[in-house]
Design a protein around this motif. Structure first.
Motif, PDB file in Angstrom:
ATOM      1  N   GLY A 176       1.244  11.667   6.468  1.00  0.00           N
ATOM      2  CA  GLY A 176       0.835  10.448   7.179  1.00  0.00           C
ATOM      3  C   GLY A 176      -0.609  10.627   7.618  1.00  0.00           C
ATOM      4  N   SER A 177      -0.784  11.221   8.808  1.00  0.00           N
ATOM      5  CA  SER A 177      -2.148  11.515   9.271  1.00  0.00           C
ATOM      6  C   SER A 177      -2.841  12.454   8.287  1.00  0.00           C
ATOM      7  CB  SER A 177      -2.103  12.178  10.653  1.00  0.00           C
ATOM      8  OG  SER A 177      -1.462  11.340  11.572  1.00  0.00           O
ATOM      9  N   THR A 226      -3.523   6.731  13.508  1.00  0.00           N
ATOM     10  CA  THR A 226      -3.094   6.754  14.913  1.00  0.00           C
ATOM     11  C   THR A 226      -4.315   6.819  15.831  1.00  0.00           C
ATOM     12  OG1 THR A 226      -3.005   9.162  15.062  1.00  0.00           O
ATOM     13  CG2 THR A 226      -1.003   8.055  14.249  1.00  0.00           C
ATOM     14  N   GLY A 250      -0.003   2.598  13.027  1.00  0.00           N
ATOM     15  CA  GLY A 250      -0.445   2.148  11.700  1.00  0.00           C
ATOM     16  C   GLY A 250      -1.970   2.145  11.599  1.00  0.00           C
ATOM     17  N   PHE A 274       0.678   4.689   0.275  1.00  0.00           N
ATOM     18  CA  PHE A 274      -0.080   5.894   0.632  1.00  0.00           C
ATOM     19  C   PHE A 274       0.834   6.909   1.330  1.00  0.00           C
ATOM     20  CE2 PHE A 274      -4.823   4.368   0.910  1.00  0.00           C
ATOM     21  CZ  PHE A 274      -4.709   3.769  -0.329  1.00  0.00           C
ATOM     22  N   SER A 275       1.411   6.530   2.495  1.00  0.00           N
ATOM     23  CA  SER A 275       2.141   7.492   3.337  1.00  0.00           C
ATOM     24  C   SER A 275       3.407   7.997   2.654  1.00  0.00           C
ATOM     25  CB  SER A 275       2.550   6.844   4.656  1.00  0.00           C
ATOM     26  OG  SER A 275       1.432   6.329   5.324  1.00  0.00           O
ATOM     27  N   PHE A 304       8.803  -2.928   6.963  1.00  0.00           N
ATOM     28  CA  PHE A 304       8.416  -1.891   6.004  1.00  0.00           C
ATOM     29  C   PHE A 304       9.619  -1.204   5.385  1.00  0.00           C
ATOM     30  CE2 PHE A 304       8.999   0.497   9.656  1.00  0.00           C
ATOM     31  CZ  PHE A 304       7.890   0.763  10.441  1.00  0.00           C
ATOM     32  N   GLN A 342       0.851  -1.192   0.000  1.00  0.00           N
ATOM     33  CA  GLN A 342       0.000   0.000   0.000  1.00  0.00           C
ATOM     34  C   GLN A 342       0.887   1.242   0.000  1.00  0.00           C
ATOM     35  OE1 GLN A 342      -1.758   0.644   3.797  1.00  0.00           O
ATOM     36  NE2 GLN A 342      -3.415   1.946   3.055  1.00  0.00           N
ATOM     37  N   GLU A 395      -4.922   9.041  17.954  1.00  0.00           N
ATOM     38  CA  GLU A 395      -5.432  10.425  17.985  1.00  0.00           C
ATOM     39  C   GLU A 395      -6.369  10.680  16.799  1.00  0.00           C
ATOM     40  OE1 GLU A 395      -2.242   9.603  18.324  1.00  0.00           O
ATOM     41  OE2 GLU A 395      -1.769  10.229  20.362  1.00  0.00           O
ATOM     42  N   SER A 428       4.671  -1.304   4.053  1.00  0.00           N
ATOM     43  CA  SER A 428       4.781  -2.667   4.579  1.00  0.00           C
ATOM     44  C   SER A 428       4.891  -3.659   3.433  1.00  0.00           C
ATOM     45  CB  SER A 428       3.552  -3.037   5.417  1.00  0.00           C
ATOM     46  OG  SER A 428       3.419  -2.151   6.499  1.00  0.00           O
ATOM     47  N   TRP A 435       7.146   3.862   4.978  1.00  0.00           N
ATOM     48  CA  TRP A 435       6.437   2.889   5.841  1.00  0.00           C
ATOM     49  C   TRP A 435       5.664   1.884   5.000  1.00  0.00           C
ATOM     50  CZ3 TRP A 435       9.189   4.482   9.480  1.00  0.00           C
ATOM     51  CH2 TRP A 435       9.235   5.804   9.896  1.00  0.00           C
ATOM     52  N   ASN A 470     -10.328  11.488  16.829  1.00  0.00           N
ATOM     53  CA  ASN A 470     -10.941  12.638  16.130  1.00  0.00           C
ATOM     54  C   ASN A 470     -12.185  12.191  15.375  1.00  0.00           C
ATOM     55  OD1 ASN A 470      -8.979  14.429  16.984  1.00  0.00           O
ATOM     56  ND2 ASN A 470      -7.835  14.425  15.051  1.00  0.00           N
ATOM     57  N   ARG A 503       3.758  -0.457  17.382  1.00  0.00           N
ATOM     58  CA  ARG A 503       3.247  -0.005  16.082  1.00  0.00           C
ATOM     59  C   ARG A 503       1.722   0.020  16.007  1.00  0.00           C
ATOM     60  NH1 ARG A 503       1.866  -4.737  12.928  1.00  0.00           N
ATOM     61  NH2 ARG A 503       2.650  -6.581  13.986  1.00  0.00           N
TER      62      ARG A 503
HETATM   63  C1  LIG Z   1       3.536  -0.876  11.428  1.00  0.00           C
HETATM   64  C2  LIG Z   1       3.149   0.179  10.446  1.00  0.00           C
HETATM   65  C3  LIG Z   1       2.873  -0.188   9.150  1.00  0.00           C
HETATM   66  C4  LIG Z   1       2.545   0.781   8.210  1.00  0.00           C
HETATM   67  N1  LIG Z   1       2.313   0.372   6.930  1.00  0.00           N
HETATM   68  C5  LIG Z   1       2.000   1.287   5.994  1.00  0.00           C
HETATM   69  C6  LIG Z   1       1.797   0.896   4.626  1.00  0.00           C
HETATM   70  O1  LIG Z   1       1.911  -0.294   4.280  1.00  0.00           O
HETATM   71  N2  LIG Z   1       1.524   1.847   3.719  1.00  0.00           N
HETATM   72  C7  LIG Z   1       1.390   3.168   4.053  1.00  0.00           C
HETATM   73  O2  LIG Z   1       1.085   3.975   3.178  1.00  0.00           O
HETATM   74  N3  LIG Z   1       1.597   3.594   5.348  1.00  0.00           N
HETATM   75  C8  LIG Z   1       1.903   2.675   6.306  1.00  0.00           C
HETATM   76  N4  LIG Z   1       2.124   3.082   7.604  1.00  0.00           N
HETATM   77  C9  LIG Z   1       2.127   4.494   7.905  1.00  0.00           C
HETATM   78  C10 LIG Z   1       0.970   4.964   8.770  1.00  0.00           C
HETATM   79  O3  LIG Z   1      -0.210   5.049   8.012  1.00  0.00           O
HETATM   80  C11 LIG Z   1       1.385   6.330   9.347  1.00  0.00           C
HETATM   81  O4  LIG Z   1       2.501   6.107  10.201  1.00  0.00           O
HETATM   82  C12 LIG Z   1       0.270   6.974  10.128  1.00  0.00           C
HETATM   83  O5  LIG Z   1      -0.767   7.363   9.280  1.00  0.00           O
HETATM   84  C13 LIG Z   1       0.776   8.212  10.905  1.00  0.00           C
HETATM   85  O6  LIG Z   1       1.454   9.085  10.055  1.00  0.00           O
HETATM   86  P1  LIG Z   1       2.904   9.633  10.444  1.00  0.00           P
HETATM   87  O7  LIG Z   1       3.759   8.470  10.818  1.00  0.00           O
HETATM   88  O8  LIG Z   1       3.367  10.499   9.316  1.00  0.00           O
HETATM   89  O9  LIG Z   1       2.717  10.498  11.754  1.00  0.00           O
HETATM   90  P2  LIG Z   1       2.166  12.010  11.823  1.00  0.00           P
HETATM   91  O10 LIG Z   1       0.959  12.155  10.963  1.00  0.00           O
HETATM   92  O11 LIG Z   1       3.314  12.936  11.561  1.00  0.00           O
HETATM   93  O12 LIG Z   1       1.717  12.121  13.339  1.00  0.00           O
HETATM   94  C14 LIG Z   1       2.638  12.383  14.413  1.00  0.00           C
HETATM   95  C15 LIG Z   1       1.825  12.504  15.693  1.00  0.00           C
HETATM   96  O13 LIG Z   1       0.919  13.624  15.601  1.00  0.00           O
HETATM   97  C16 LIG Z   1      -0.406  13.198  15.869  1.00  0.00           C
HETATM   98  N5  LIG Z   1      -1.343  13.943  15.022  1.00  0.00           N
HETATM   99  C17 LIG Z   1      -1.217  14.199  13.690  1.00  0.00           C
HETATM  100  N6  LIG Z   1      -2.286  14.864  13.233  1.00  0.00           N
HETATM  101  C18 LIG Z   1      -3.135  15.009  14.287  1.00  0.00           C
HETATM  102  C19 LIG Z   1      -4.433  15.613  14.449  1.00  0.00           C
HETATM  103  N7  LIG Z   1      -5.072  16.173  13.422  1.00  0.00           N
HETATM  104  N8  LIG Z   1      -5.016  15.562  15.682  1.00  0.00           N
HETATM  105  C20 LIG Z   1      -4.367  14.974  16.741  1.00  0.00           C
HETATM  106  N9  LIG Z   1      -3.129  14.402  16.648  1.00  0.00           N
HETATM  107  C21 LIG Z   1      -2.535  14.420  15.435  1.00  0.00           C
HETATM  108  C22 LIG Z   1      -0.430  11.720  15.513  1.00  0.00           C
HETATM  109  O14 LIG Z   1      -1.467  11.044  16.188  1.00  0.00           O
HETATM  110  C23 LIG Z   1       0.949  11.275  15.972  1.00  0.00           C
HETATM  111  O15 LIG Z   1       0.949  11.023  17.357  1.00  0.00           O
HETATM  112  C24 LIG Z   1       2.474   2.135   8.573  1.00  0.00           C
HETATM  113  C25 LIG Z   1       2.741   2.513   9.890  1.00  0.00           C
HETATM  114  C26 LIG Z   1       3.097   1.559  10.825  1.00  0.00           C
HETATM  115  C27 LIG Z   1       3.397   1.970  12.228  1.00  0.00           C
END
Ligand SMILES: Cc1cc2nc3c(=O)[nH]c(=O)nc-3n(C[C@H](O)[C@H](O)[C@H](O)COP(=O)(O)OP(=O)(O)OC[C@H]3O[C@@H](n4cnc5c(N)ncnc54)[C@H](O)[C@@H]3O)c2cc1C
Length: 378
Positions: free
Chosen positions: A124-125, A361, A358, A118-119, A201, A116, A363, A151, A149, A367, A354
């Protein structure tokens, strides 16, 4: 909702149990896909049982599929979540006839692996901020950018990829989704090693990667809507609860076995925590079952899926933390003669970090529960 299963569903559970009784129990105790088990499930249409028969399924309901998954995890197995639960269902909803005919039987037959894309480092979020660019050139799109990330990219044959096709449009409206063959020239995969030492990943780089325009899923610049479907499927499964249950069962078995020492040999110290976690495992199971129940009624669970995802992923961490603590110093060992349960509790303690990141999050899922479930202002 009904807090019970029908006689037909109970009969299905018995049938599934009999099916697993004919197979060799998997060696491992983790979530890694096991190809021979998947092929055995695929041969009987179990792997994608809720898909229509024409694509290799059994046309079963979501509740029947849930029963199958409960028994699969009880057996100690798992499946390729990325193909079966993310890419396949997304193609089924948003793909065209040719994409469905090409990709769905291959997933149902356990012949391909998916990842996938996406990120990104800056998305990410806030996924809609993604910057990987796809530009039309004749019959192709040319893709440049970076995913992170990702996977199982190192095992994948195909990637479900989100790209930006209109940088001028509002961010949700300039995104398109593609199905991309991972062997296409210009794709580079770099491993990211997790806390556990496992290579799960990756970073995936796209350098002038040419993808046929016919590989676009849905319409140009409407990829965000396909992506939200993928995210709904991603958060809907019961797997997180089943993994927490498996971990709870292992620790409970150890504590009852009489083979442990220190705190672990003194029930008065831990019996309330074990009981609390058991209540939570049961409650989490019903949250996940509710999601499947809503799906089987033709409804689209949204905040309900976020409730189940949040509760069960945090439960996974609670069980993992309790297990390593109650087992004392031996509980921290990953291997060797003194490591309880072959070091799995220590591994799971690290691995469980994790769970709350994944698939959205905690948070972000809170929301969703607050705004879409409780109607609170943004
Ligand atoms: C084990 C694992 C497997 C994964 N596999 C994949 C994959 O196969 N393909 C893929 O595309 N992605 C994958 N991901 C990525 C995953 O989707 C992202 O890590 C996740 O969406 C969070 O994005 P980020 O890491 O950029 O953190 P950020 O978005 O930068 O967030 C950092 C912190 O800020 C908080 N935060 C951010 N925005 C808000 C808000 N609006 N309100 C409150 N708090 C907020 C978050 O909760 C977090 O604590 C994987 C992640 C993990 C851990």
């Amino acid at each position: 909702m009904e807090f019970s299963f029908t006689p037909a569903q109970e009969a299905l559970r018995t049938e599934v149990r009999s099916f697993f009784a004919t197979l060799e129990r998997p060696d491992g105790d983790d979530e890694a896909p096991n190809t021979s088990l998947e092929r055995a499930m695929a041969a009987n249409g179990w792997l994608t049982m809720a898909w229509p028969a024409e694509y290799g399924g059994r046309g079963a309901s979501q509740m029947e599929q849930l029963i199958f998954k409960e028994e699969l995890f009880e057996f100690g197995g798992s499946f390729d979540f990325l193909g079966v639960q993310l890419a396949g269902p997304t193609i089924m909803v948003h793909g065209n006839a040719e994409q469905k005919a090409t990709h769905l039987p291959a997933i149902a037959g356990a012949k391909v692996r998916w990842c996938q894309g996406f990120s990104e480092p800056g998305a990410g979020s806030d996924l809609a901020s993604l910057q990987t660019r796809a530009v039309r050139d004749g019959d192709d799109f040319v893709i440049n950018g970076q995913k992170i990330w990702t996977s199982n990219a190192h095992h994948a044959d195909w990637i479900l990829l989100l790209t930006r096709t209109d940088p001028e449009a509002p961010k949700h409206r300039g995104i398109s989704m593609f199905l991309v063959d991972m062997k296409t020239p210009g794709i580079t995969i770099r491993p990211l090693i997790q806390l556990t030492g496992v290579h799960g990943f990756n970073e995936v780089y796209f350098d002038d990667v040419r993808v046929p325009a016919k590989n676009m899923v849905g319409e140009l610049n409407r990829g965000w809507y396909a992506a939200t479907t993928t995210l709904d499927f991603e958060r809907s499964g019961i797997e997180r609860n089943l993994v927490a249950r498996r971990d709870w069962n292992r620790t409970y078995g150890l504590l009852r076995s009489g083979t442990v020492s220190g705190l672990a040999s003194r029930p008065a110290v831990w019996r309330h925590q074990v009981a609390d976690l058991f209540i939570a495992v049961e409650a989490g199971q019903w949250m996940a079952r509710r999601v499947a129940y809503l799906q089987s009624k033709g409804l689209v669970p949204n905040y309900e899926a976020s409730m189940s995802k949040t509760f069960n992923s945090e439960l996974g961490q609670r069980v993992a933390d309790f297990s390593v603590n109650v087992l004392g110093l031996p509980g921290q060992l990953r291997d060797g003669a003194h490591a309880p349960a072959n070091g799995v509790p220590a591994f799971r303690f690290l691995d469980a970090r994790r769970l709350t990141i994944g698939q959205g999050t905690s948070e972000i899922n809170r929301n969703i529960i607050a705004t879409r479930g409780l109607g609170l202002p943004r």
